[in-house]
Write a protein that holds these residues in place. Structure first.
Motif, PDB file in Angstrom:
ATOM      1  N   GLY A  29       0.878  -1.240  -0.092  1.00  0.00           N
ATOM      2  CA  GLY A  29      -0.012   0.036   0.025  1.00  0.00           C
ATOM      3  C   GLY A  29       0.755   1.466  -0.070  1.00  0.00           C
ATOM      4  O   GLY A  29       0.434   2.425  -0.648  1.00  0.00           O
ATOM      5  N   GLY A  30       2.072   1.285   0.600  1.00  0.00           N
ATOM      6  CA  GLY A  30       2.912   2.326   0.561  1.00  0.00           C
ATOM      7  C   GLY A  30       3.348   2.625  -0.981  1.00  0.00           C
ATOM      8  O   GLY A  30       3.798   3.879  -0.919  1.00  0.00           O
TER       9      GLY A  30
ATOM     10  N   SER B   2      11.334   7.301  -5.261  1.00  0.00           N
ATOM     11  CA  SER B   2      11.766   6.783  -3.900  1.00  0.00           C
ATOM     12  C   SER B   2      11.727   5.276  -3.838  1.00  0.00           C
ATOM     13  O   SER B   2      10.994   4.734  -4.356  1.00  0.00           O
ATOM     14  N   ASN B   3      12.671   4.912  -3.118  1.00  0.00           N
ATOM     15  CA  ASN B   3      12.383   3.595  -2.415  1.00  0.00           C
ATOM     16  C   ASN B   3      11.519   3.698  -1.465  1.00  0.00           C
ATOM     17  O   ASN B   3      11.102   4.729  -0.994  1.00  0.00           O
ATOM     18  N   ILE B   4      11.075   2.279  -1.032  1.00  0.00           N
ATOM     19  CA  ILE B   4      10.089   2.264  -0.102  1.00  0.00           C
ATOM     20  C   ILE B   4      10.612   2.545   1.326  1.00  0.00           C
ATOM     21  O   ILE B   4      11.866   2.287   1.544  1.00  0.00           O
ATOM     22  N   THR B   5      10.006   3.484   2.188  1.00  0.00           N
ATOM     23  CA  THR B   5      10.590   3.893   3.397  1.00  0.00           C
ATOM     24  C   THR B   5       9.418   3.580   4.441  1.00  0.00           C
ATOM     25  O   THR B   5       8.093   3.599   4.035  1.00  0.00           O
TER      26      THR B   5
ATOM     27  N   ILE C  16       4.413   4.184   4.952  1.00  0.00           N
ATOM     28  CA  ILE C  16       3.418   3.513   5.464  1.00  0.00           C
ATOM     29  C   ILE C  16       2.530   3.964   6.742  1.00  0.00           C
ATOM     30  O   ILE C  16       3.393   4.757   7.320  1.00  0.00           O
ATOM     31  N   ALA C  17       1.575   3.963   6.933  1.00  0.00           N
ATOM     32  CA  ALA C  17       0.578   4.494   7.798  1.00  0.00           C
ATOM     33  C   ALA C  17       1.086   4.309   9.250  1.00  0.00           C
ATOM     34  O   ALA C  17       1.513   3.297   9.742  1.00  0.00           O
ATOM     35  N   PRO C  18       1.337   5.267   9.886  1.00  0.00           N
ATOM     36  CA  PRO C  18       1.866   5.296  11.126  1.00  0.00           C
ATOM     37  C   PRO C  18       0.974   4.554  12.332  1.00  0.00           C
ATOM     38  O   PRO C  18      -0.298   4.467  11.973  1.00  0.00           O
TER      39      PRO C  18
END
Length: 484
Positions: free
Chosen positions: A427-428, A443-446, A450-452
Motif C-alpha cells: 500500500g505504501g 523513492s525507495n520504500i520507506t 506506511i501509515a503510522p
C-alpha cells in the motif's frame, strides 16, 4: 486471486524488466491473455548486456531482509501474495549476510523461463517507439525509456510532467533528529520565530536581507512552494543552524567528498534550480548560504538571532515521521553522505531512510498524472508500472508491477478497486505515487510511506516501532488477501 480464462482482448505490457514481467505474470495468473513486448535482442539500452528479461543491471542485491527494514517487509509481503520476482529471487539467492542477493544470470534465466512458459503470455521481440493504440496497455519501460517512446509520452501528458533524471535528497527519521538543537519555522510562513521572539539583526558574517548572491548561486524557491509554506505556517520546516565555523567546515567536506562517477548513459545536464549540493559548494564558499542554506527570515529561539546558515528539513509524510534535507540532492557516495550530513547540527545521530542520488531516469509526475489504478488520467487504458511511475529499486519496481496488474485485473472485471491497505508496504507504493510534493521524485520504500501506528499504542523505540508496524502490515495484508 487467480482466475479462469478471460474473454478480454490481450493486455499489452511494454518492457520485460522486473515491473513488466511481474505485471504480465500476475495478469496471466488472473486469466488474462498478455502480449509482453521486449525490445531485446534487437536493441539494448547502454546498461544492458544480455538478452534475458528482468536483467539486474546494477547490484545483485535486493537489499535488507529483516522485517524491521521497510524493503524487507515489502519482500515478505510479495512472497505472501505470489510474486514471481520474489519466488525467483529466493530460488537463486546467494549468501549476503542480512540481505537478499541473487545470482544475476540464474535469476534472469528463471524469470525469462517463467514468462516464456506461461500459456497466457506471448512474448514479442520488437521496439515500441510510441504508446500503443490498443487498450489496455501497461508501460513498464524503466529508467532508460527510449527517447522516441518518452517523446510520445511527453506529447500525451505534457513535457513539464516528464523528467529525465533524478535529483534526490536524503530522508532522515524524525526520531533520530536531536530536537534540542533545531527548531520549527518557515522562512516564508508566519514570519516570526516559533515562540514569538522578536526578529533580530543578522550575526556578523551572516548574509544581509537583499544582498546580491554570488555568481552561480541557486535561484530561490518558486512561488508555489512559498505558498505551500505559508499554508503550513511554522510547521513547514525544521531548521538546523550553523555558525560560521560549522558552515565553512561543512562546505569543505562537501567539496572534498568522494562522489559517484556518472556512467556514460547516466550523464546529465543539471538544472540550475536543482543542482547537487556539492556542485553548488564547489562554485564558491558562500554559494550555499545564498541558496538552500540562506538564513534570511529565520530566528533561532535559543539565541534570538539569525544563524550564519541553516539547513532546512521538510516533512516527508503527513505524520512527520520522516524529513527531507531540502535542496541537498547529491552524488556523494553513501558512506560519504553519512559522514558529511552527520556534521549538520541536529543530525549527528541521524538514521537515513533514503540516501541522496542524481542519475539518469525517466519518470512522470505520478501524483498529478495517475489515477487510483495507476492509469494516466489523460489516456484512459494506459497504465504505468515500475520506475517510470516513480518508484526506485528492484523490489519496488516488481511491487509496482504487481499492484498495477492487480488493479487492472479488477478494473477489467468491473470489480470495485481493492488496493492493498495503506498499513502495508504494498500500500505504501501507492501512497508514494499519490503523495503530492513540491517537486515529485522517485523513492525507495520507506517507513514514511506506511501509515503510522495509532498513537494509543504508546511511544516505542525505533526498532520496536518498526517491528510493530511490520506485524500489523502482515496481519492486514493476510486479511486483505484472504478477502479477495
Amino acid at each position: 486471486m487467480n482466475g479462469a480464462e478471460s474473454p478480454h482482448d490481450d493486455v499489452v505490457v511494454v518492457g520485460g524488466g522486473l515491473a513488466g514481467c511481474e505485471a504480465a505474470y500476475q495478469l496471466a495468473q488472473r486469466g488474462l491473455r498478455v502480449r509482453l513486448v521486449e525490445m531485446k535482442p534487437h536493441k539494448r539500452t547502454p546498461a544492458q548486456t544480455s538478452d534475458r528479461m528482468a536483467e539486474l543491471v546494477c547490484s545483485n542485491s535486493l537489499r535488507g531482509a529483516a522485517l524491521s527494514n521497510a524493503v524487507g517487509l515489502l519482500k515478505e509481503e510479495l512472497r505472501r501474495v505470489g510474486s514471481l520476482a520474489l519466488r525467483c529471487a529466493d530460488e537463486t539467492s546467494v549468501p549476503a549476510g542480512g540481505a537478499l542477493a541473487v545470482d544475476r544470470e540464474r535469476f534472469a534465466e528463471a524469470m525469462t523461463r517463467a514468462i516464456e512458459a506461461h500459456p497466457r503470455i506471448t512474448v514479442e521481440r520488437r521496439e515500441v517507439t510510441e504508446i500503443p493504440e490498443g487498450r489496455p496497455v501497461i508501460l513498464a519501460t524503466g529508467p532508460l525509456t527510449s527517447d522516441a517512446l518518452a517523446a510520445s509520452l511527453a506529447a500525451a501528458v505534457g513535457a513539464e510532467h516528464l523528467a529525465y533524471y533524478d535529483a534526490i535528497a536524503p530522508i532522515v527519521s524524525a526520531d533520530s533528529i536531536d530536537w534540542s538543537r533545531v527548531w520549527k519555522q518557515s522562512r516564508y510562513g508566519k514570519g516570526g520565530a516559533v515562540r514569538g521572539e522578536r526578529a533580530a539583526p543578522p550575526e556578523r558574517g551572516a548574509q544581509p536581507e537583499g544582498a546580491a548572491p554570488p555568481e552561480g548561486a541557486a535561484p530561490p524557491e518558486d512561488s508555489a512552494e512559498r505558498r505551500d509554506d505559508a499554508e503550513a505556517g511554522d510547521e513547514a520546516y525544521v531548521n538546523c543552524p550553523f555558525d560560521e565555523a560549522q558552515y565553512k567546515a561543512f562546505v569543505r567536506a562537501l567539496v572534498e567528498s568522494e562522489k559517484v562517477e556518472a556512467r556514460a548513459f547516466e550523464e546529465v545536464r543539471y538544472f540550475e534550480g536543482c543542482l547537487p549540493c556539492e556542485v553548488m559548494a564547489a562554485r564558491g564558499e558562500q554559494t550555499l548560504s545564498f541558496g538552500p542554506m540562506k538564513p534570511v527570515g529565520l530566528t533561532d529561539p535559543r539565541t534570538g538571532r539569525r544563524p550564519y546558515a541553516v539547513l532546512q528539513l521538510r516533512p516527508e509524510d503527513e505524520a512527520a515521521t520522516a524529513y527531507n534535507l531540502v535542496g541537498f540532492q547529491t552524488r556523494m557516495k553513501y558512506a560519504e553522505q553519512l559522514r558529511v550530513f552527520r556534521m549538520v547540527p541536529g543530525l549527528e545521530e541521524a538514521e537515513f531512510l533514503r540516501m541522496g542520488s542524481v542519475h539518469r531516469n525517466t519518470f512522470v509526475n505520478a501524483p498529478v498524472l495517475l489515477g487510483p489504478a495507476m492509469e494516466l488520467r489523460a489516456l484512459p487504458g494506459v497504465h504505468l508500472a515500475g520506475q517510470i511511475a516513480g518508484v526506485e529499486g528492484y523490489v519496488e519496481s516488481a511491487a509496482a508491477g504487481f499492484v498495477c496488474a492487480l488493479l487492472l485485473a479488477q478494473q477489467l472485471r468491473n470489480e470495485p478497486l481493492r488496493p492493498p491497505p495503506p498499513t502495508t508496504a504494498l500500500g505504501g507504493i501507492l501512497t508514494h505515487l499519490g503523495r503530492v510534493q513540491p517537486s515529485y521524485q522517485p523513492s525507495n520504500i520507506t517507513w514514511a510511506h506506511i501509515a503510522p501506528l495509532d498513537p494509543a499504542s504508546g511511544r516505542l523505540r525505533k526498532r520496536a516501532r518498526y517491528e510493530a508496524m511490520a506485524e500489523r502490515a502482515l496481519r492486514d495484508l493476510d486479511a486483505w488477501w484472504a478477502a479477495g
